[in-house]
Write a protein that holds these residues in place. Structure first.
Motif, PDB file in Angstrom:
ATOM      1  N   UNK A  76       0.819  -1.215   0.000  1.00 22.06           N
ATOM      2  CA  UNK A  76       0.000   0.000   0.000  1.00 22.06           C
ATOM      3  C   UNK A  76       0.851   1.263   0.000  1.00 22.06           C
ATOM      4  N   UNK A  77       0.350   2.282  -0.672  1.00 24.54           N
ATOM      5  CA  UNK A  77       1.053   3.566  -0.680  1.00 24.54           C
ATOM      6  C   UNK A  77       1.055   4.168   0.716  1.00 24.54           C
ATOM      7  N   UNK A  78       2.173   4.727   1.165  1.00 26.56           N
ATOM      8  CA  UNK A  78       2.216   5.367   2.483  1.00 26.56           C
ATOM      9  C   UNK A  78       1.211   6.507   2.589  1.00 26.56           C
ATOM     10  N   UNK A  79       0.680   6.689   3.769  1.00 24.60           N
ATOM     11  CA  UNK A  79      -0.304   7.738   4.014  1.00 24.60           C
ATOM     12  C   UNK A  79       0.344   9.111   3.829  1.00 24.60           C
ATOM     13  N   UNK A  80      -0.406  10.032   3.266  1.00 24.97           N
ATOM     14  CA  UNK A  80       0.056  11.410   3.138  1.00 24.97           C
ATOM     15  C   UNK A  80       0.881  11.703   1.910  1.00 24.97           C
ATOM     16  N   UNK A  81       0.921  10.775   0.952  1.00 26.77           N
ATOM     17  CA  UNK A  81       1.750  10.981  -0.237  1.00 26.77           C
ATOM     18  C   UNK A  81       1.265  12.160  -1.059  1.00 26.77           C
ATOM     19  N   UNK A  82       2.209  12.898  -1.603  1.00 28.85           N
ATOM     20  CA  UNK A  82       1.936  13.943  -2.590  1.00 28.85           C
ATOM     21  C   UNK A  82       2.701  13.559  -3.842  1.00 28.85           C
ATOM     22  N   UNK A  83       2.016  13.384  -4.936  1.00 30.77           N
ATOM     23  CA  UNK A  83       2.654  12.904  -6.161  1.00 30.77           C
ATOM     24  C   UNK A  83       2.372  13.866  -7.289  1.00 30.77           C
ATOM     25  N   UNK A  84       3.350  14.084  -8.144  1.00 33.92           N
ATOM     26  CA  UNK A  84       3.175  15.027  -9.236  1.00 33.92           C
ATOM     27  C   UNK A  84       4.263  14.875 -10.274  1.00 33.92           C
ATOM     28  N   UNK A  85       4.356  15.844 -11.172  1.00 35.09           N
ATOM     29  CA  UNK A  85       5.364  15.812 -12.219  1.00 35.09           C
ATOM     30  C   UNK A  85       6.137  17.122 -12.258  1.00 35.09           C
ATOM     31  N   UNK A  86       7.364  17.028 -12.737  1.00 37.07           N
ATOM     32  CA  UNK A  86       8.210  18.189 -12.992  1.00 37.07           C
ATOM     33  C   UNK A  86       8.825  18.004 -14.368  1.00 37.07           C
ATOM     34  N   UNK A  87       9.275  19.082 -14.968  1.00 39.95           N
ATOM     35  CA  UNK A  87       9.866  19.020 -16.304  1.00 39.95           C
ATOM     36  C   UNK A  87      11.283  19.563 -16.251  1.00 39.95           C
ATOM     37  N   UNK A  88      12.229  18.798 -16.769  1.00 41.09           N
ATOM     38  CA  UNK A  88      13.630  19.198 -16.773  1.00 41.09           C
ATOM     39  C   UNK A  88      13.878  20.272 -17.819  1.00 41.09           C
ATOM     40  N   UNK A  89      15.057  20.886 -17.747  1.00 38.37           N
ATOM     41  CA  UNK A  89      15.377  21.946 -18.697  1.00 38.37           C
ATOM     42  C   UNK A  89      15.532  21.425 -20.119  1.00 38.37           C
ATOM     43  N   UNK A  90      15.743  20.089 -20.293  1.00 40.90           N
ATOM     44  CA  UNK A  90      15.788  19.530 -21.637  1.00 40.90           C
ATOM     45  C   UNK A  90      14.460  18.902 -22.037  1.00 40.90           C
ATOM     46  N   UNK A  91      13.396  19.245 -21.305  1.00 38.47           N
ATOM     47  CA  UNK A  91      12.048  18.918 -21.744  1.00 38.47           C
ATOM     48  C   UNK A  91      11.539  17.537 -21.378  1.00 38.47           C
ATOM     49  N   UNK A  92      12.142  16.865 -20.408  1.00 38.36           N
ATOM     50  CA  UNK A  92      11.705  15.534 -20.000  1.00 38.36           C
ATOM     51  C   UNK A  92      10.816  15.656 -18.756  1.00 38.36           C
ATOM     52  N   UNK A  93       9.679  14.975 -18.778  1.00 38.85           N
ATOM     53  CA  UNK A  93       8.747  15.012 -17.660  1.00 38.85           C
ATOM     54  C   UNK A  93       9.019  13.860 -16.719  1.00 38.85           C
ATOM     55  N   UNK A  94       9.190  14.171 -15.443  1.00 43.48           N
ATOM     56  CA  UNK A  94       9.521  13.185 -14.422  1.00 43.48           C
ATOM     57  C   UNK A  94       8.408  13.112 -13.382  1.00 43.48           C
ATOM     58  N   UNK A  95       8.119  11.906 -12.931  1.00 44.86           N
ATOM     59  CA  UNK A  95       7.185  11.730 -11.820  1.00 44.86           C
ATOM     60  C   UNK A  95       7.964  11.721 -10.501  1.00 44.86           C
ATOM     61  N   UNK A  96       7.382  12.324  -9.471  1.00 40.87           N
ATOM     62  CA  UNK A  96       7.987  12.318  -8.143  1.00 40.87           C
ATOM     63  C   UNK A  96       6.901  12.083  -7.104  1.00 40.87           C
ATOM     64  N   UNK A  97       7.337  11.753  -5.905  1.00 44.41           N
ATOM     65  CA  UNK A  97       6.433  11.683  -4.756  1.00 44.41           C
ATOM     66  C   UNK A  97       7.187  12.185  -3.543  1.00 44.41           C
ATOM     67  N   UNK A  98       6.447  12.781  -2.628  1.00 43.14           N
ATOM     68  CA  UNK A  98       7.054  13.194  -1.366  1.00 43.14           C
ATOM     69  C   UNK A  98       6.098  12.855  -0.226  1.00 43.14           C
ATOM     70  N   UNK A  99       6.688  12.622   0.933  1.00 40.59           N
ATOM     71  CA  UNK A  99       5.945  12.147   2.083  1.00 40.59           C
ATOM     72  C   UNK A  99       6.371  12.980   3.289  1.00 40.59           C
ATOM     73  N   UNK A 100       5.442  13.541   4.037  1.00 32.97           N
ATOM     74  CA  UNK A 100       5.812  14.426   5.150  1.00 32.97           C
ATOM     75  C   UNK A 100       6.438  13.651   6.298  1.00 32.97           C
ATOM     76  N   UNK A 101       7.193  14.362   7.158  1.00 26.19           N
ATOM     77  CA  UNK A 101       7.781  13.696   8.329  1.00 26.19           C
ATOM     78  C   UNK A 101       6.731  13.542   9.426  1.00 26.19           C
TER      79      UNK A 101
END
Length: 333
Positions: A28-53
Motif C-alpha cells: 500500500x502507498x504510504x499515508x500522506x503521499x503527494x505525487x506530481x510531475x516536474x519538467x527538466x530543462x531539456x524537456x523531460x517530464x519526471x514523476x515524483x512523490x514526497x511524504x511528510x515527516x
C-alpha cells in the motif's frame, strides 16, 4: 494522494498517463503521499512523490532508485525512513517508472549519457526538495542511483549533507565475456545502433523473473511483492537497457575507477555493498571506499545487490549502518 501538477506527463508517443501511485494490498502507498510531475530543462517530464515527516520532526531523505526501478518499489523503505523521523522525497529517473521514456519501446531503458540523470537530480532538488521539504537533506541511492549521486558529488554539487549508497555501480561483477562488452557497446553505438536493446539482455522485466538464483534479493516475500506491483502496473517496468545506456554506464564506471577520482571527493558518503552481490563488483566498492577522504564503506555478508529489499537480518545491518552515519537517526522511536 494529491498531485502537485494537474497535467499528465507525455509518453514517448504522446500518450498521457495519470499522475498516481500504484497501490495494492500487498504494497500500500504510504499515508500522506503527494505525487506530481516536474519538467527538466531539456524537456523531460519526471514523476515524483514526497511524504511528510512525523509531527515535530525535521529532515528529508531523498531516495534515488536503481536501473529499471520505480517509486512504488520503495514504499517499505519510505516507511522505514519516516519511522526514523524523516520526510521522504523520491523520483522516477527519466526512462523509468512513470517518467517520460525516450524510445518508442518503453520497456527499453535508455539514456544517451549518464549526465542526463544529473539533470533529473538538479530539477528534482530545485523544484521539489528545496521549496517543499524540511532540511537538512540527505540522500539514499541504490545501484545506478548511487552511481549518479557519486558523479553529482564529483562535479561539485553539494545538495545533501550526507549520502548513503547501496550497491553503487562502480564496476560490474566479473562474468564471461565482460571484457568485450564495453568496446562492443561503443562500436555498435558508433554505427548508429544506440537505441537497440543490448545484445543478450532479457526482454522481460527483472521483477517478473523467477526467484531462484535472482541477483537482487534472497527474500522470497519481497521478491513476490515487487512482482505483484509490476503485474498491477505494467507501465512501471523496464527490461533491457539500450546499447547507448550500456555504453554510457561503462564510460561512467571507467571514470570512477581512475586512481584519483575517489580521493577528490569531499562529500561525506557511506558505501554499503552486499558480500554476495553478482551485479556490481564488491571489490571495486571496497577499493573506492578505501580511497575516500570524507567517507567509508561496509560490506554486508550474504547480501545480494538490493540490500533494502533483502531479508530482515540483512536489512537490520543496513539500517544500523544508516543510523550510525546519518545524524539524528539514533533518536527515532
Amino acid at each position: 494522494m494529491v498531485s502537485q501538477r494537474p497535467s499528465a506527463a507525455p509518453r514517448p508517443l504522446g500518450k498521457p498517463f495519470a499522475v498516481k501511485l500504484v497501490s495494492i494490498p500487498a504494497n500500500p502507498a504510504p499515508v500522506g503521499a503527494r505525487v506530481g510531475t516536474i519538467t527538466t530543462r531539456d524537456g523531460v517530464t519526471l514523476r515524483f512523490a514526497r511524504f511528510p515527516p512525523p509531527p515535530g520532526r525535521k529532515g528529508t531523505v531523498c531516495l534515488f532508485p536503481g536501473r529499471g526501478e520505480f517509486i512504488e518499489k520503495y514504499f517499505e523503505v519510505v516507511h522505514d525512513l519516516r519511522t526514523r523521523g524523516f520526510a521522504v522525497a523520491i523520483l522516477d529517473f527519466r526512462g523509468q517508472g512513470l517518467s517520460q521514456r525516450a524510445v518508442r519501446d518503453g520497456r527499453k531503458g535508455h539514456v544517451g549519457r549518464f549526465t542526463d540523470y544529473l539533470v533529473d537530480i538538479e530539477t528534482f532538488v530545485k523544484e521539489v526538495v528545496l521549496p517543499d521539504c524540511p532540511p537538512p537533506f540527505f540522500a539514499l541511492g541504490q545501484g545506478m542511483g548511487a552511481t549518479v549521486l557519486i558523479e553529482s558529488a564529483a562535479r561539485g554539487h553539494r545538495w545533501f549533507d550526507r549520502m548513503v549508497l547501496s550497491g553503487p555501480m562502480i564496476d560490474l561483477a566479473q562474468r564471461p565475456l565482460l571484457g568485450a562488452a564495453a568496446p562492443l557497446a561503443r562500436t555498435l553505438r558508433l554505427f548508429g545502433l544506440g537505441r537497440l536493446a543490448a545484445p543478450g539482455a532479457s526482454r522481460r522485466p527483472a521483477a517478473l523473473g523467477p526467484f531462484t538464483d535472482n541477483p537482487a534479493t534472497s527474500d522470497p516475500v519481497r521478491h513476490a511483492r515487487i512482482a505483484a506491483v509490476v503485474e498491477a502496473g505494467p507501465a512501471l517496468a523496464v527490461a533491457a537497457p539500450t546499447i547507448a545506456w550500456v555504453d554510457a554506464a561503462f564510460r561512467t564506471m571507467a571514470a570512477m575507477q581512475r586512481p584519483t577520482y575517489a580521493a577528490r571527493l569531499r562529500q561525506p558518503m557511506l558505501l554499503v555493498a552486499g558480500g554476495s552481490d553478482t551485479v556490481v563488483s564488491t571489490a571495486a566498492v571496497e577499493s573506492f571506499g578505501s580511497h575516500l577522504r570524507a567517507g567509508s564503506h561496509l560490506i554486508v555478508p550474504g547480501a545480494r545487490h538490493e540490500l533494502m529489499m533483502e531479508r530482515d537480518p540483512i536489512r537490520a545491518l543496513f539500517w544500523a549502518a544508516f543510523d550510525a552515519f546519518v545524524p539524528g537517526t539514533p533518536l527515532y522511536g
